[in-house]
Motif scaffolding. Sequence first.
Motif, mmCIF file in Angstrom:
data_model
loop_
_atom_site.group_PDB
_atom_site.id
_atom_site.type_symbol
_atom_site.label_atom_id
_atom_site.label_comp_id
_atom_site.label_asym_id
_atom_site.label_seq_id
_atom_site.Cartn_x
_atom_site.Cartn_y
_atom_site.Cartn_z
ATOM 1 N N PRO A 22 0.796 -1.236 0.000
ATOM 2 C CA PRO A 22 0.000 0.000 0.000
ATOM 3 C C PRO A 22 0.822 1.277 0.000
ATOM 4 C CG PRO A 22 0.189 -0.821 2.219
ATOM 5 C CD PRO A 22 0.940 -1.795 1.359
ATOM 6 N N THR A 107 -10.416 10.666 7.366
ATOM 7 C CA THR A 107 -10.251 9.217 7.470
ATOM 8 C C THR A 107 -9.252 8.683 6.463
ATOM 9 O OG1 THR A 107 -12.051 8.751 5.917
ATOM 10 C CG2 THR A 107 -12.649 9.016 8.248
ATOM 11 N N GLN A 108 -8.691 7.544 6.783
ATOM 12 C CA GLN A 108 -7.738 6.881 5.902
ATOM 13 C C GLN A 108 -8.373 6.548 4.554
ATOM 14 O OE1 GLN A 108 -5.796 3.374 7.501
ATOM 15 N NE2 GLN A 108 -5.978 2.335 5.537
ATOM 16 N N ASP A 109 -9.604 6.105 4.572
ATOM 17 C CA ASP A 109 -10.271 5.718 3.330
ATOM 18 C C ASP A 109 -10.298 6.862 2.330
ATOM 19 O OD1 ASP A 109 -10.741 3.222 4.349
ATOM 20 O OD2 ASP A 109 -12.801 3.637 4.970
ATOM 21 N N PHE A 110 -10.373 8.083 2.835
ATOM 22 C CA PHE A 110 -10.406 9.240 1.939
ATOM 23 C C PHE A 110 -9.000 9.754 1.622
ATOM 24 C CE2 PHE A 110 -10.593 13.892 1.330
ATOM 25 C CZ PHE A 110 -11.424 13.953 0.218
ATOM 26 N N HIS A 113 -6.242 7.678 -0.821
ATOM 27 C CA HIS A 113 -6.584 7.427 -2.219
ATOM 28 C C HIS A 113 -6.069 8.550 -3.109
ATOM 29 C CE1 HIS A 113 -10.118 4.562 -1.037
ATOM 30 N NE2 HIS A 113 -8.923 4.031 -0.854
ATOM 31 N N GLU A 140 -4.795 12.145 -1.695
ATOM 32 C CA GLU A 140 -5.716 13.223 -1.336
ATOM 33 C C GLU A 140 -5.170 14.050 -0.177
ATOM 34 O OE1 GLU A 140 -8.842 15.106 -2.708
ATOM 35 O OE2 GLU A 140 -9.060 12.954 -3.081
#
Length: 504
Positions: A22, A107-110, A113, A140
């Motif tokens: 990752p 958040t990490q999810d945002f 990416h 991001e």
Amino acid sequence: MRFASTRMASPPEPGPYMPDLPAVPAWLNKGDNAWQLVAATFVGLQSMPGLVILYGSIVKKKWAVNSAFMAMYAYASTLIVWVLVGFRMAFGERLLPFWAKAGPALTQDFLVHRAVFPATAHYGRGGVLETPRTEPYYPEASLVLFEFEFAAITLVLLAGSLLGRMNIKAWMAFTPLWLLFSYTVGAFSLWGGGFLYQWGVIDYSGGYVIHLSSGIAGFTAAYWVGPRLKSDRDRFSPNNILLMIAGGGLLWLGWAGFNGGAPYAPNVTASVAVLNTNVSAATSLLTWTCLDVIFFGKPSVIGAVQGMMTGLVCITPGAGLVHTWSAMLMGMSAGSVPWFTMMILHKKSTLLMKVDDTLAVFHTHAVAGVLGGVLTGLLATPELCALDSPIPGARGVFYGGGVVQIGKQLGGALFVTVWNLVVTSAILLCIGLFIPLRMPDDQLMIGDDAAHGEEAYALWGDGEKFDLTRPETTRTGGASGAAREDTVEQRLTSMGARGVTIQL
């Protein structure tokens, strides 16, 4: 040989150079990411410490702490509001023609990416996609940081209109509200894919989004807050001109990130933009200084810093889109037109004289920002526009763009001006119902000590007070027990103080 074979066969170790997910996704360009983080840091240095130092030194000694803290507070409060909701209101998915949908950037999810501007795809006639949406080659999180620095410096620049009298509590309430209801609108409309972006208004790096908005909002806020004390308006000498120059220098050099980071990649546009930025700033400084010498007989150092700033502001809307000789012309215009509005027109205008714009932000940012936007509409080249503009065939009037482009530039300036007039007024009037916008006159007489309980400099020894009302001499016991007289200078020497202190 056996040792080499063993090393080649071993699996890669985890860390920053991991060749696959990752840590290093296939879309990540390490050079682009590195430059964007560096550019963000440069822009951050313009505010912290650049404008903090400049504000703290360009004002009277009694306002040094308050002025520096207004900038510092704006920077910190902007960051928290930005990651909570502000970033996605400015650069998220379209909600209205001038606003994006609010949402967190926490958040990490945002954040891990790939960065994307969801609303920046441009469609031509018949709904045909002409320019795909912008998707830089970094996470991001890098984009959130970079765009935050622009939002923060806008509020810090706005503060320059209000130094020396605004209630600090009112300023604390004002900064998050103005960010949400004014800055995000301008940013989305011109950069995030809003209606001005789609229409083809050119604002390469913030001549309208940052400088025009801060200049108009600052002037409007200065009207509602009210003026400084008459004694402060009549004489408001800087407490440290050398530090003022240092703060201005940080602002100048930090502009390399301001305009160099605007293409979202270290490409040829970024190189042209950084060179043009420096050329325009230098030309404007020299023009302003020459005008001071011609009309006033002496080169003003404060004027030179103002000229430097107007040159930086003026080139910003077109830094990566014009020839370097055009940047020199823009610098000459930036050093003369705002000089005229500040030194000549201001003194003949009842409105301009009535509104107490402490650091003349209206002239150095609003006037210079509009000037730069119009000149960009004239001088932007088709080749450079093709590298940066989402509108196919964009170009300045002098390169076949027609007067339509000037109409677009003026229309964009009009929208930003009206929006900031209305929204800034509404915010301050609402705050004024609960918190006085201006400090009381008795506190304005004191300054920092009344606002914060702190002062910029310890002038007597380690900061102890010296009572000037005491008699000129005082009798003390000598070595032989006889009384002797100590002068004021001797008493100051015993306290560890030297020299003369001037109350500013």
